[in-house]
Motif scaffolding. Structure first.
Motif, mmCIF file in Angstrom:
data_model
loop_
_atom_site.group_PDB
_atom_site.id
_atom_site.type_symbol
_atom_site.label_atom_id
_atom_site.label_comp_id
_atom_site.label_asym_id
_atom_site.label_seq_id
_atom_site.Cartn_x
_atom_site.Cartn_y
_atom_site.Cartn_z
ATOM 1 N N LEU A 224 -85.238 -90.300 -21.575
ATOM 2 C CA LEU A 224 -84.687 -90.333 -20.106
ATOM 3 C C LEU A 224 -83.729 -89.652 -19.511
ATOM 4 O O LEU A 224 -83.809 -88.937 -18.616
ATOM 5 C CB LEU A 224 -84.348 -91.989 -19.897
ATOM 6 C CG LEU A 224 -85.441 -92.978 -19.805
ATOM 7 C CD1 LEU A 224 -84.975 -94.489 -19.517
ATOM 8 C CD2 LEU A 224 -86.562 -92.648 -18.663
ATOM 9 N N GLY A 225 -82.574 -89.481 -20.558
ATOM 10 C CA GLY A 225 -81.594 -88.468 -20.287
ATOM 11 C C GLY A 225 -82.171 -87.157 -20.081
ATOM 12 O O GLY A 225 -81.792 -86.336 -19.202
ATOM 13 N N VAL A 226 -82.923 -86.335 -20.923
ATOM 14 C CA VAL A 226 -83.338 -85.165 -20.805
ATOM 15 C C VAL A 226 -84.326 -84.925 -19.728
ATOM 16 O O VAL A 226 -84.569 -84.024 -18.889
ATOM 17 C CB VAL A 226 -84.007 -84.684 -22.016
ATOM 18 C CG1 VAL A 226 -85.307 -85.122 -22.337
ATOM 19 C CG2 VAL A 226 -83.842 -83.136 -21.982
ATOM 20 N N GLU A 287 -81.648 -90.846 -33.868
ATOM 21 C CA GLU A 287 -82.823 -91.517 -33.161
ATOM 22 C C GLU A 287 -82.785 -91.196 -31.693
ATOM 23 O O GLU A 287 -83.725 -90.855 -31.086
ATOM 24 C CB GLU A 287 -82.776 -92.871 -33.201
ATOM 25 C CG GLU A 287 -83.102 -93.632 -34.607
ATOM 26 C CD GLU A 287 -84.743 -93.285 -34.523
ATOM 27 O OE1 GLU A 287 -85.492 -93.840 -34.047
ATOM 28 O OE2 GLU A 287 -85.029 -92.428 -35.580
ATOM 29 N N VAL A 288 -81.504 -90.923 -31.044
ATOM 30 C CA VAL A 288 -81.335 -90.321 -29.710
ATOM 31 C C VAL A 288 -81.927 -88.905 -29.728
ATOM 32 O O VAL A 288 -82.614 -88.511 -28.712
ATOM 33 C CB VAL A 288 -80.044 -90.443 -29.141
ATOM 34 C CG1 VAL A 288 -79.710 -89.392 -27.771
ATOM 35 C CG2 VAL A 288 -79.420 -91.876 -29.046
ATOM 36 N N CYS A 289 -81.606 -88.150 -30.568
ATOM 37 C CA CYS A 289 -81.933 -86.726 -30.600
ATOM 38 C C CYS A 289 -83.579 -86.471 -30.901
ATOM 39 O O CYS A 289 -84.217 -85.716 -30.187
ATOM 40 C CB CYS A 289 -81.450 -86.093 -31.913
ATOM 41 S SG CYS A 289 -79.544 -85.727 -31.623
ATOM 42 N N ARG A 290 -84.032 -87.299 -31.659
ATOM 43 C CA ARG A 290 -85.622 -87.375 -31.827
ATOM 44 C C ARG A 290 -86.178 -87.828 -30.455
ATOM 45 O O ARG A 290 -87.245 -87.397 -30.066
ATOM 46 C CB ARG A 290 -86.033 -88.522 -32.855
ATOM 47 C CG ARG A 290 -85.500 -88.114 -34.232
ATOM 48 C CD ARG A 290 -86.400 -86.919 -34.696
ATOM 49 N NE ARG A 290 -85.969 -86.646 -35.962
ATOM 50 C CZ ARG A 290 -86.011 -85.322 -36.436
ATOM 51 N NH1 ARG A 290 -86.682 -84.354 -35.634
ATOM 52 N NH2 ARG A 290 -85.715 -84.849 -37.614
ATOM 53 N N GLY A 291 -85.419 -88.626 -29.433
ATOM 54 C CA GLY A 291 -86.337 -89.105 -28.226
ATOM 55 C C GLY A 291 -86.097 -87.720 -27.457
ATOM 56 O O GLY A 291 -87.004 -87.635 -26.660
ATOM 57 N N VAL A 292 -84.863 -86.885 -27.345
ATOM 58 C CA VAL A 292 -84.885 -85.647 -26.762
ATOM 59 C C VAL A 292 -85.873 -84.980 -27.089
ATOM 60 O O VAL A 292 -86.549 -84.237 -26.352
ATOM 61 C CB VAL A 292 -83.367 -85.375 -26.917
ATOM 62 C CG1 VAL A 292 -83.364 -83.763 -26.347
ATOM 63 C CG2 VAL A 292 -82.277 -86.074 -26.178
ATOM 64 N N ASP A 297 -91.135 -82.059 -26.242
ATOM 65 C CA ASP A 297 -92.481 -81.343 -26.564
ATOM 66 C C ASP A 297 -93.566 -81.923 -25.865
ATOM 67 O O ASP A 297 -94.480 -81.155 -25.467
ATOM 68 C CB ASP A 297 -92.519 -81.842 -28.153
ATOM 69 C CG ASP A 297 -93.582 -81.452 -28.862
ATOM 70 O OD1 ASP A 297 -93.925 -80.296 -28.803
ATOM 71 O OD2 ASP A 297 -94.553 -82.410 -29.030
ATOM 72 N N VAL A 298 -93.378 -83.209 -25.449
ATOM 73 C CA VAL A 298 -94.536 -83.823 -24.853
ATOM 74 C C VAL A 298 -94.704 -83.345 -23.354
ATOM 75 O O VAL A 298 -95.580 -83.081 -23.031
ATOM 76 C CB VAL A 298 -94.359 -85.532 -24.924
ATOM 77 C CG1 VAL A 298 -95.337 -86.287 -23.848
ATOM 78 C CG2 VAL A 298 -94.623 -86.116 -26.251
#
Length: 316
Positions: A224-226, A287-292, A297-298
């Motif tokens: 959500l942040g990015v 985990e936050v970084c993986r979310g970013v 990518d998606v």
């Protein structure tokens, strides 16, 4: 740190490959992601539809699919270097946002200067998969947080709620835009209900999957942040494109509002949500970084698919 060096520099690099891959990879099939989307929307249904909420057995089946899809998402970004310490996070995060914006700049330029009104309308209709659920995603993001982190997310949610004015609830404003666009498409003999491709569902499903699983709460916050940090360019392009075609201002109030709102949200989210959280543990930061990374990518693949399928000249 290499940022998103392994991701494509432009949507053109992905457009053909994205469409072709979705036809062959079972985890990137239209049918599977339609199933996931039905599941997630049933989990967020109105209270009177409680009987449609999936049974534990159905939920377990979905969890098996999610595990495989997350493995795929992580594999696609596995060679991207993560920040080695919390001190490096801010620079790393801003690199991801800049690279995402650069990779989608051609898409925004097309919306601004070249897209026909039917093409813009098709895109706004496709965006319904995410934007019509964004207030629920923001509500889910608040769960389990506390202090300043919860206050900032709560402020974002209050913005989504139109500060208590039903007229300015963001989903209501977005529905006004979508309804007008659907009517314009219908007047030209275009059935917007026939728009269906894997990436439009995956773009929504990733956020809904992260939001509906407490285990993936850190990923949702990073994603959500990015998303908020990079959305202003896209909304400005929609406003500019619609204005070029003489779309009434009240139809694009939602898009116009988000040019400034998302810029402010993105900055606040980084400073007051992500930076405090990533100080707590290296595992949480990862985990936050993986979310970013997976969100970038998606999203980039989604815009590539929109460009290939909706901006191909068919709706000029």
């Amino acid at each position: 740190m290499r940022g998103l060096a392994s991701l494509p520099d432009s949507l053109t690099d992905l457009a053909g490959a994205t469409v072709a891959k979705a036809d062959h990879d079972p985890l990137e099939s239209l049918e599977l992601h339609q199933r996931l989307h039905r599941h997630y929307t049933s989990m967020l249904a109105e209270p009177e539809h409680f009987s449609a909420v999936p049974t534990p057995q159905r939920v377990q089946e979905i969890h098996e699919i999610e595990r495989s899809w997350i493995e795929l998402l992580d594999a696609r970004t596995a060679d991207l270097e993560l920040p080695s310490s919390s001190a490096q996070f801010k620079e790393w995060y801003l690199d991801q946002a800049v690279r995402h914006t650069a990779a989608t700049s051609g898409f925004s330029e097309y919306l601004t200067h070249q897209a026909s009104l039917p093409e813009i309308a098709m895109f706004i209709v496709v965006e319904e998969k995410v934007d019509s659920r964004f207030d629920d995603l923001m509500a889910l993001a608040q769960l389990g947080t506390s202090g300043q982190v919860k206050l900032i997310i709560g402020e974002n949610y209050w913005d989504e709620m139109g500060h208590g004015n039903k007229r300015f609830v963001h989903t209501t404003m977005f529905n006004t835009s979508v309804t007008w666009m659907r009517e314009k498409l219908q007047a030209q003999g275009i059935d917007s209900n026939l728009i269906d491709f894997y990436e439009m569902y995956a773009n929504a499903n990733q956020l809904l999957m992260y939001g509906l699983s407490r285990r993936h709460a850190p990923r949702l916050l990073g994603a959500l942040g990015v998303l908020e940090h990079t959305a202003s360019q896209r909304f400005q392009a929609m406003v500019d494109g619609c204005t070029r075609h003489g779309v009434p201002p009240e139809v694009i109030d939602y898009q116009f509002m988000h040019v400034g709102v998302d810029h402010n949200h993105g900055a606040q989210w980084l400073e007051h949500v992500l930076l405090p959280l990533i100080q707590r543990s290296p595992r949480l930061m990862e985990e936050v970084c993986r979310g970013v990374l997976t969100r970038c990518d998606v999203a980039i693949r989604y815009y590539a698919a929109v460009k290939a399928r909706l901006f191909s000249g068919e709706y000029r």
